[in-house]
Design an enzyme around this catalytic site. Structure first.
Site, PDB file in Angstrom:
ATOM      1  N   ASP A 275     -20.272  21.640 -19.227  1.00 21.49           N
ATOM      2  CA  ASP A 275     -19.388  22.720 -19.232  1.00 21.49           C
ATOM      3  C   ASP A 275     -19.970  24.127 -19.091  1.00 21.49           C
ATOM      4  OD1 ASP A 275     -17.073  24.319 -19.212  1.00 21.49           O
ATOM      5  OD2 ASP A 275     -16.920  24.300 -21.208  1.00 21.49           O
ATOM      6  N   LYS A 282     -20.148  30.959 -18.816  1.00 19.38           N
ATOM      7  CA  LYS A 282     -20.673  30.919 -20.263  1.00 19.38           C
ATOM      8  C   LYS A 282     -22.192  31.695 -20.241  1.00 19.38           C
ATOM      9  CE  LYS A 282     -18.786  26.741 -21.992  1.00 19.38           C
ATOM     10  NZ  LYS A 282     -17.922  27.198 -23.049  1.00 19.38           N
ATOM     11  N   ASP A 293     -19.635  17.979 -24.481  1.00 17.58           N
ATOM     12  CA  ASP A 293     -18.297  18.703 -24.429  1.00 17.58           C
ATOM     13  C   ASP A 293     -17.374  17.317 -24.039  1.00 17.58           C
ATOM     14  OD1 ASP A 293     -16.167  20.500 -24.518  1.00 17.58           O
ATOM     15  OD2 ASP A 293     -16.435  21.172 -22.485  1.00 17.58           O
ATOM     16  N   ASP A 352     -13.066  28.613 -17.957  1.00 17.08           N
ATOM     17  CA  ASP A 352     -13.640  27.969 -18.922  1.00 17.08           C
ATOM     18  C   ASP A 352     -12.837  27.507 -20.048  1.00 17.08           C
ATOM     19  OD1 ASP A 352     -15.805  27.152 -20.551  1.00 17.08           O
ATOM     20  OD2 ASP A 352     -16.189  29.342 -21.535  1.00 17.08           O
ATOM     21  N   GLU A 354     -11.164  24.834 -19.428  1.00 14.66           N
ATOM     22  CA  GLU A 354     -10.806  23.681 -18.477  1.00 14.66           C
ATOM     23  C   GLU A 354     -10.431  22.498 -19.232  1.00 14.66           C
ATOM     24  OE1 GLU A 354     -14.105  22.444 -20.466  1.00 14.66           O
ATOM     25  OE2 GLU A 354     -13.877  24.334 -19.930  1.00 14.66           O
ATOM     26  N   ARG A 356      -8.354  21.703 -21.320  1.00 15.15           N
ATOM     27  CA  ARG A 356      -6.926  21.216 -21.601  1.00 15.15           C
ATOM     28  C   ARG A 356      -6.144  21.216 -19.845  1.00 15.15           C
ATOM     29  NH1 ARG A 356      -6.329  27.305 -23.867  1.00 15.15           N
ATOM     30  NH2 ARG A 356      -8.335  26.786 -24.509  1.00 15.15           N
TER      31      ARG A 356
END
Length: 508
Positions: A275, A282, A293, A352, A354, A356
């Site tokens: 991620d 990020k 992640d 970011d 992502e 969900r």
């Protein structure tokens, strides 16, 4: 989609052997470990062991205590012997003798035993099955390591730990269960700690397929074409910026003798193999641990691996929603509107957020196609849960059913992966409202709660729980039963819950 179930070589790591020995062994290993309680002191068999070894263990304990040893869980003191077959005696603290403290003691023994072929370990007489299981879990978990070093890779895990309380009792079943539960934690860690230049969604699908073949599960994998054909808009959107396409993975377990009345549970795991944040990039510091992640997805695969061996009496489907979140010319953007499986729409405000989005597809698929009795998702979903709960003590739990929340919390306490129930106030639903779509994927409100409310809309009327385990997904050091790095959070909790006598008791 590919669908198969077969047998193959084991996908599991080579774990240390953990065996129960009725009575004290005649010879034993060069290293004897004596497990000491902070109030109970030396185990009953220690006197016989000391006579056999030619050592006054009561006096040895006194001397070690005078030099600072305490029987707190995991404390270790080694005493070399200058003659005889036995080279050293090791005192290990068991704290109050609870399963939690004995899990820590088992892990300490495993760390001490690195590079050794065998340890003979004397525990307290009358130790119950729960405590003995936890001790065996600790031995497995404390033995974990992962390295790709070609020079000085470190000492290997202890080859075998033989446990005894000096009695003639046969206790191997409790030990074996502890090894299997510990193995789920080991496997989940190994999946999470694998670097992302090796690990992508197709790699996750391959590992799930290997596990299914070895443990009698049925596996189904959707590739990017099938995901598009069937409308998995969230998984596709998150994965479209990467050259390594997404996958949706389904694992099915059916117990022997199952009927239409057998309770049915579906697990949904977040499987983001790396991620970056996507276009909502990020900072470097925020990316460093993002190979893990996919901890939620890894814990689902690891949990599914143990169900048949431990005799789970519920039907279980594990779903892993796997994608790599990368920035590129094909990435999804803030203000895009995604149509999820089943038709619900989301306006993207932060790429970011992502996890969900992919989980929403998995939940919607479960509700529409599987219609389970209970639905549980697990993810390293938000940094906000760390703000709420700190790190390494509690994961976050949200639930629409009190009995489900209680059952999961009980499993968390038993397994050592504790969770704290968080609220789902409907008053906060306005924070994820938008005139453009059914909801937004990010807001300025309480982050872990609004993320849970976002997912709740996809769970329908099925009793549902959401485990946000970002707060316990990473260990800063070798401590307790954890090794530095990814913890594989969720695997032991879910395995403990699903292999209990009545995991769905009172739910609904």
């Amino acid at each position: 989609m590919a669908r198969r179930s077969s047998s193959s070589s084991s996908p599991f790591p080579s774990l240390p052997g953990v065996a129960w020995q009725p009575g004290l062994p005649v010879h034993g290993s060069p290293t004897w470990v004596i497990v000491v309680g902070d109030e109970s002191g030396l185990p009953a068999a220690a006197k016989e062991a000391g006579e056999r070894l030619g050592v006054d263990l009561d006096r040895l304990l006194e001397v070690q205590q005078e030099t600072g040893f305490s029987a707190s869980a995991g404390a270790v003191a080694a005493y070399p012997l200058l003659a005889g077959e036995v080279a050293e005696i090791v005192l290990v603290g068991a704290g109050d003798g609870s399963p939690k403290d004995l899990r820590h003691a088992g892990a300490a023994i495993a760390r001490f035993g690195r590079g050794k072929d065998e340890l003979t370990t004397v525990v307290a007489e009358g130790i119950d099955d729960a405590a003995l299981q936890a001790f065996a879990e600790g031995v497995v978990l404390g033995s974990f390591s992962y390295t790709l070093k070609t020079v000085d890779p470190g000492k290997p895990a202890v080859g075998k730990v033989t446990l005894t309380d000096g009695t003639a009792d046969a206790r191997q079943p409790a030990v074996d269960r502890g090894v299997v539960v510990g193995r789920t934690g080991w496997l989940a860690r190994q999946l999470a700690i694998t670097p992302s230049n090796e690990k992508d969604p197709a790699w996750m699908a391959a590992r799930a397929t290997e596990v299914a073949a070895a443990t009698g599960l049925e596996v189904t994998v959707w590739d990017e074409k099938q995901l598009a054909e069937e409308g998995f808009g969230g998984i596709l959107a998150v994965g479209q910026g990467s050259t390594r396409p997404p996958r949706f993975i389904r694992l099915d377990y059916v117990p022997a003798g199952a009927t239409k009345k057998t309770p049915y549970v579906v697990l949904v795991g977040k499987g983001i193999t790396y991620d970056t944040g996507g276009l909502s990039l990020k900072p470097r510091e925020g990316m460093v641990s993002m190979k893990r992640d996919m901890t939620g997805g890894g814990s689902v695969i690891a949990t599914m691996s143990a169900l048949r061996e431990l005799g789970a009496n519920v039907r279980v489907t594990g779903l892993v929603c796997s994608a790599e979140n990368m920035p590129s010319g094909s990435s999804y953007r803030p203000d895009d509107v995604i149509r999820h499986y089943g038709g619900r729409t989301t306006e993207v405000k932060n790429t970011d957020a992502e996890g969900r989005l992919v989980m929403a597809d998995g939940l919607a698929y479960a509700v529409k196609e599987l219609k389970p009795d209970v639905l549980v998702d697990v993810a390293t979903l938000t940094g906000a849960i760390k703000v709420s709960l700190g790190a390494m003590l509690y994961g976050g739990m949200f639930a629409t059913d009190d009995a489900l929340a209680d059952n999961l919390a009980d499993a968390g306490r038993i397994s050592g992966e504790e969770v704290w129930r968080m609220p789902l106030p409907p008053e906060y639903e306005d924070l994820i409202a938008t005139p453009i779509a059914d909801s937004v994927n990010s807001s300025k409100g309480p982050g872990s709660i609004t993320a849970a409310l976002f997912l709740k809309a996809f769970a329908g009327d099925i009793p549902w729980a959401h485990l946000d385990l970002s707060s316990i997904a990473e260990s800063p050091a070798d401590r307790f039963e954890y090794s530095i790095g990814a913890t594989g959070a969720g695997a032991r909790l879910l395995t403990t819950w699903l292999t209990g006598e009545q995991p769905t008791a009172g739910i609904g």
